[in-house]
Design a protein around this motif. Structure first.
Motif, PDB file in Angstrom:
ATOM      1  N   VAL A 162       0.833  -1.197   0.000  1.00 47.84           N
ATOM      2  CA  VAL A 162       0.000   0.000   0.000  1.00 47.84           C
ATOM      3  C   VAL A 162       0.873   1.255   0.000  1.00 47.84           C
ATOM      4  O   VAL A 162       0.545   2.257  -0.635  1.00 47.84           O
ATOM      5  CB  VAL A 162      -0.956   0.011   1.197  1.00 47.84           C
ATOM      6  N   GLU A 163       2.003   1.198   0.705  1.00 51.89           N
ATOM      7  CA  GLU A 163       2.896   2.350   0.771  1.00 51.89           C
ATOM      8  C   GLU A 163       3.542   2.660  -0.577  1.00 51.89           C
ATOM      9  O   GLU A 163       3.967   3.779  -0.833  1.00 51.89           O
ATOM     10  CB  GLU A 163       3.992   2.111   1.815  1.00 51.89           C
ATOM     11  N   LYS A 164       3.615   1.676  -1.451  1.00 51.50           N
ATOM     12  CA  LYS A 164       4.303   1.864  -2.728  1.00 51.50           C
ATOM     13  C   LYS A 164       3.456   2.569  -3.771  1.00 51.50           C
ATOM     14  O   LYS A 164       3.947   2.879  -4.843  1.00 51.50           O
ATOM     15  CB  LYS A 164       4.744   0.501  -3.274  1.00 51.50           C
ATOM     16  N   GLY A 165       2.178   2.801  -3.496  1.00 51.69           N
ATOM     17  CA  GLY A 165       1.311   3.359  -4.524  1.00 51.69           C
ATOM     18  C   GLY A 165       0.454   4.498  -4.040  1.00 51.69           C
ATOM     19  O   GLY A 165       0.695   5.088  -2.981  1.00 51.69           O
ATOM     20  N   ARG A 175       2.616   2.212 -11.919  1.00 52.60           N
ATOM     21  CA  ARG A 175       1.647   1.135 -12.100  1.00 52.60           C
ATOM     22  C   ARG A 175       0.784   0.941 -10.860  1.00 52.60           C
ATOM     23  O   ARG A 175      -0.296   0.376 -10.939  1.00 52.60           O
ATOM     24  CB  ARG A 175       2.374  -0.170 -12.433  1.00 52.60           C
ATOM     25  N   ASN A 176       1.291   1.410  -9.710  1.00 57.13           N
ATOM     26  CA  ASN A 176       0.543   1.278  -8.456  1.00 57.13           C
ATOM     27  C   ASN A 176      -0.294   2.518  -8.147  1.00 57.13           C
ATOM     28  O   ASN A 176      -0.838   2.628  -7.054  1.00 57.13           O
ATOM     29  CB  ASN A 176       1.510   1.017  -7.308  1.00 57.13           C
ATOM     30  N   PHE A 177      -0.359   3.459  -9.087  1.00 60.87           N
ATOM     31  CA  PHE A 177      -1.139   4.677  -8.907  1.00 60.87           C
ATOM     32  C   PHE A 177      -2.341   4.649  -9.849  1.00 60.87           C
ATOM     33  O   PHE A 177      -2.276   4.101 -10.959  1.00 60.87           O
ATOM     34  CB  PHE A 177      -0.301   5.919  -9.200  1.00 60.87           C
ATOM     35  N   ALA A 178      -3.437   5.241  -9.400  1.00 61.46           N
ATOM     36  CA  ALA A 178      -4.627   5.345 -10.240  1.00 61.46           C
ATOM     37  C   ALA A 178      -4.791   6.747 -10.805  1.00 61.46           C
ATOM     38  O   ALA A 178      -5.403   6.920 -11.861  1.00 61.46           O
ATOM     39  CB  ALA A 178      -5.876   4.960  -9.428  1.00 61.46           C
ATOM     40  N   CYS A 179      -4.270   7.750 -10.109  1.00 58.70           N
ATOM     41  CA  CYS A 179      -4.424   9.128 -10.571  1.00 58.70           C
ATOM     42  C   CYS A 179      -3.300   9.991 -10.007  1.00 58.70           C
ATOM     43  O   CYS A 179      -2.576   9.587  -9.097  1.00 58.70           O
ATOM     44  CB  CYS A 179      -5.788   9.690 -10.150  1.00 58.70           C
ATOM     45  N   LEU A 180      -3.176  11.184 -10.574  1.00 61.00           N
ATOM     46  CA  LEU A 180      -2.178  12.154 -10.127  1.00 61.00           C
ATOM     47  C   LEU A 180      -2.860  13.493  -9.885  1.00 61.00           C
ATOM     48  O   LEU A 180      -3.798  13.848 -10.603  1.00 61.00           O
ATOM     49  CB  LEU A 180      -1.073  12.329 -11.174  1.00 61.00           C
ATOM     50  N   THR A 181      -2.367  14.238  -8.901  1.00 62.63           N
ATOM     51  CA  THR A 181      -2.918  15.549  -8.564  1.00 62.63           C
ATOM     52  C   THR A 181      -1.802  16.575  -8.564  1.00 62.63           C
ATOM     53  O   THR A 181      -0.747  16.357  -7.952  1.00 62.63           O
ATOM     54  CB  THR A 181      -3.590  15.525  -7.178  1.00 62.63           C
ATOM     55  N   LYS A 182      -2.012  17.680  -9.233  1.00 63.54           N
ATOM     56  CA  LYS A 182      -1.018  18.744  -9.287  1.00 63.54           C
ATOM     57  C   LYS A 182      -0.740  19.277  -7.877  1.00 63.54           C
ATOM     58  O   LYS A 182      -1.665  19.550  -7.119  1.00 63.54           O
ATOM     59  CB  LYS A 182      -1.516  19.885 -10.183  1.00 63.54           C
ATOM     60  N   GLY A 183       0.532  19.395  -7.540  1.00 62.40           N
ATOM     61  CA  GLY A 183       0.926  19.894  -6.229  1.00 62.40           C
ATOM     62  C   GLY A 183       1.252  18.800  -5.229  1.00 62.40           C
ATOM     63  O   GLY A 183       1.869  19.080  -4.195  1.00 62.40           O
ATOM     64  N   ASP A 184       0.847  17.563  -5.504  1.00 60.16           N
ATOM     65  CA  ASP A 184       1.161  16.463  -4.597  1.00 60.16           C
ATOM     66  C   ASP A 184       2.636  16.115  -4.670  1.00 60.16           C
ATOM     67  O   ASP A 184       3.298  16.311  -5.693  1.00 60.16           O
ATOM     68  CB  ASP A 184       0.343  15.222  -4.955  1.00 60.16           C
TER      69      ASP A 184
END
Length: 313
Positions: A37-40, A144-153
């Motif tokens: 869980v920590e990897k994504g 591959r372990n992410f579903a989305c990205l948010t600007k500023g994260d």
């Protein structure tokens, strides 16, 4: 409005999921340690959330907006499993840090629909990221372990037992995008604290099934440089007390290496290559331009040789 262990489950008009939970880091999850869980960029929610999402018939893949209203911070994530205790949800540590959350704080989760990503730009938070031989492959595997990205994260990826943090500087076509099954061009900004006489931009990288864009000339940066490595300069002493022969004197060697921060453009995923190109300087001649060239000596061994085994007379 429903009531679970002191927390309100709210379902306003429409088909959107909206709920409030006590949030905890993954390290607080009961049972065995969940390092995956920590990897994504995915969270763990309770089973009741899955029941509600099924009845609402939300859009797949399930994507959620996470909001900490007290600190006015928000982010986006996917869901990994629905095994949390009722009234609780579990987040990766880097996500807790982005949202300024502490253990047990209230988190608002609502379902959202995000546009498919076409472009993203990252900036490593440390120059240590330049030590990675092939950042393109590392980032592709991590996303591959992410579903989305948010600007500023500021996302965290793990490679060779070390955690690297990268700030999401830009995403297109929106400030939050889905990166599931998409063609996404990726660029890198110079790491924080990177200082050089000339600015060198790290070549771009791609998500799984994506095509990355390069920001530098591969032919100029990919060429291996040569470095003369000085060996031990002392006289040395033999164990048998004899003097060291001239042929046994240490000579400097030439070692090929890639400039720091330049990826290996010939890297193939799942393949390991070993560099055995180190040669003594004395074995290399000079070409017409004054550079070093390989010199092959067929009869390199000129000694008579000795046998460790004594022959009987």
């Amino acid at each position: 409005m429903f009531h679970f262990s002191g927390f309100n489950m709210m379902f306003p008009e429409g088909r959107n999921f909206h709920a409030t939970y006590k949030c905890y880091s993954v390290s607080m999850l009961p049972g065995n340690e969940r390092s995956d869980v920590e990897k994504g960029g995915k969270i763990i929610m309770p089973p009741s959330a899955l029941d509600t999402l099924t009845r609402l018939n939300v859009e797949y893949p399930m994507l959620f907006k996470l909001s900490n209203n007290k600190k006015m911070r928000s982010s986006h994530a996917g869901v990994l499993e629905f095994v949390a205790d009722e009234g609780k949800c579990y987040l990766p540590h880097w996500m807790m840090h982005n949202l300024l959350l502490e253990e047990g704080n209230i988190l608002i989760i609502e379902s959202v629909s995000l546009p498919v990503a076409t472009f993203s730009k990252f900036q490593p938070n440390s120059t240590d990221f330049l030590d990675i031989t092939n950042p393109k492959a590392v980032l592709e595997n991590a996303l591959r372990n992410f579903a989305c990205l948010t600007k500023g994260d500021v996302i965290a990826i793990k490679y060779n037992k070390k955690i690297y943090e990268l700030c999401v500087l830009e995403t297109r076509p929106g400030n939050a995008v889905s990166i599931i099954e998409c063609d996404m061009n990726v660029e890198f900004e110079a790491p924080v604290g990177y200082k050089e006489h000339h600015e060198t931009q790290i070549p771009g990288s791609g998500q799984q099934g994506t095509q990355g864009t390069g920001a530098s000339d591969a032919s100029a940066l990919g060429a291996a440089l040569e470095e003369v490595v000085e060996t031990f300069k002392g006289p040395g002493v033999r164990l048998d007390g004899k003097k060291k022969k001239e042929s046994q004197l240490e000579t400097p060697v030439v070692k090929k290496f890639l400039p720091r921060g330049v990826p290996d453009y010939h890297y193939k995923f799942g393949q390991i290559r070993f560099d055995r190109s180190i040669r003594p300087v004395s074995d290399r001649g000079t070409d017409e331009s004054g550079g070093l060239e390989d010199v092959k000596d067929v009869n390199s061994f000129h000694g008579t040789g000795f046998s460790m085994k004594k022959t009987r007379k």
